[in-house]
Each structure stands twice: as structure tokens, then as C-alpha cells.
Design an enzyme around this catalytic site. Sequence first.
Site, PDB file in Angstrom:
ATOM      1  N   ASP A  95     101.375 132.789  -8.846  1.00 40.95           N
ATOM      2  CA  ASP A  95     100.019 133.123  -8.403  1.00 40.95           C
ATOM      3  C   ASP A  95      99.710 132.508  -7.044  1.00 40.95           C
ATOM      4  O   ASP A  95      99.050 133.123  -6.200  1.00 40.95           O
ATOM      5  CB  ASP A  95      98.964 132.728  -9.447  1.00 40.95           C
ATOM      6  CG  ASP A  95      98.964 131.247  -9.785  1.00 40.95           C
ATOM      7  OD1 ASP A  95      99.718 130.478  -9.171  1.00 40.95           O
ATOM      8  OD2 ASP A  95      98.209 130.861 -10.694  1.00 40.95           O
ATOM      9  N   ASP A 132      95.474 125.679 -16.322  1.00 42.62           N
ATOM     10  CA  ASP A 132      96.641 124.809 -16.480  1.00 42.62           C
ATOM     11  C   ASP A 132      96.424 123.830 -17.630  1.00 42.62           C
ATOM     12  O   ASP A 132      97.334 123.542 -18.401  1.00 42.62           O
ATOM     13  CB  ASP A 132      96.906 124.021 -15.193  1.00 42.62           C
ATOM     14  CG  ASP A 132      97.641 124.840 -14.148  1.00 42.62           C
ATOM     15  OD1 ASP A 132      98.110 125.945 -14.473  1.00 42.62           O
ATOM     16  OD2 ASP A 132      97.732 124.358 -12.997  1.00 42.62           O
TER      17      ASP A 132
END
Length: 201
Positions: free
Chosen positions: A68, A90
Site C-alpha cells: 500500500d 496494523d
Amino acid sequence: MLSILRPAVTRVMTPLGRTLARVGISPDTITLVGTFGVVASALFFFPRGQLFLGTVVITVFVFADALDGVLARMTGKGSVWGAFLDSTLDRLADASVFSGLILYFVLKDDPEIVLAGVALFCLVAGALVSYAKARAEGLGMTANVGIAERTERLVVALVGAGLSGLGVPYVLAIGLWLLAAASAFTVVQRMVHVYRQAVVR
């Protein structure tokens, strides 16, 4: 520590990033898919005792964390929102990996409660490592120190789980104990680092 590998990972990911950019896929989409993949894989495979297969599938989705960022730089679509989304998800991905291992230890025919507790400690300590850095930066300081950053924590957990799934004895237990100690040490390192900036002039 393993951040030195980031340039090499970026070079590997760049061709795939170009392909995704051409078809109009956004970095945020990659972030969401990667996180969902890690969460679903960790909570499906690990509790069932499929440690090696789970590790392989999770690792594929973890690489989306690097992809990303590559895609954001290539398309110029990086944003404050994207950075926030990536960092927040995350934490969710990390929690799912350790939650999956906790469920694996608890749901075994002969439950390993101590190791479940160690995995829980790794989950909490890992969250503290990330929080300490974020809070320090929010106060205008830095806390980018320590031996157990996110990449190191994931590598230890996934390598240990994968090798354990292949039948290597004790490797997962050893890895989790070492990771627990390293994570706790990193929290202390970051607290000391911030203390020196905030109090010791």
C-alpha cells in the site's frame, strides 16, 4: 532493526504496484484487503492448529502492508487519512495473529495455558510499543528506538508458528518467550528515550 530490508521489499513490490495503479486500485483498498486477510487467516487457521498453512496465508497478506505504501508513492495518492488507516489497522492485524495463537494454545486437547499467557503478554506489550511511539510523536518527541518493532514481532511470531506447524519442537514457545522479553525491553527503552527528551535537558 529489519527496516533495512524495506528498500529491497519496495523494489520487489514495485512491478505489482504499477499493475495495481494501472487498474485504478487505491492504496486504502490494499490496506483494507491486507488487514482483512490477516485477521481472517489468523483467526481461522491458527485455532484449528493449522500453523504452517496459516503462516503462509498470513504472510501473503502481510506483504500488503508494504504494497500500500509503494502504491501510494507511485500514484501520488498518499494522504494523512491513509497513514492513519494503515497504522490503525496494523494494530488490528497484529492483535489477530496473537489472538489466533492464544486460541490455539487454549483449544488444544492438552491446553497450554502458560504459553497462552505469554502470547497474551506479547499482544499487550506490542500494543504498548506502538502506543509509546505514537504518544511521544503526538507530544512532539520521538521514540523510534527498540529491538522489537512491529516487523520484528511479526517475523518472530510467524516464523515460530510456521516452523512449529512443520513439527519443529519448542520453537514457537522459545520464540514467544524471547518476543515477550524483547517487547517489554523495548517499552522500557522507549520510555527512557522519551524521559530523556522531556526531563533531562
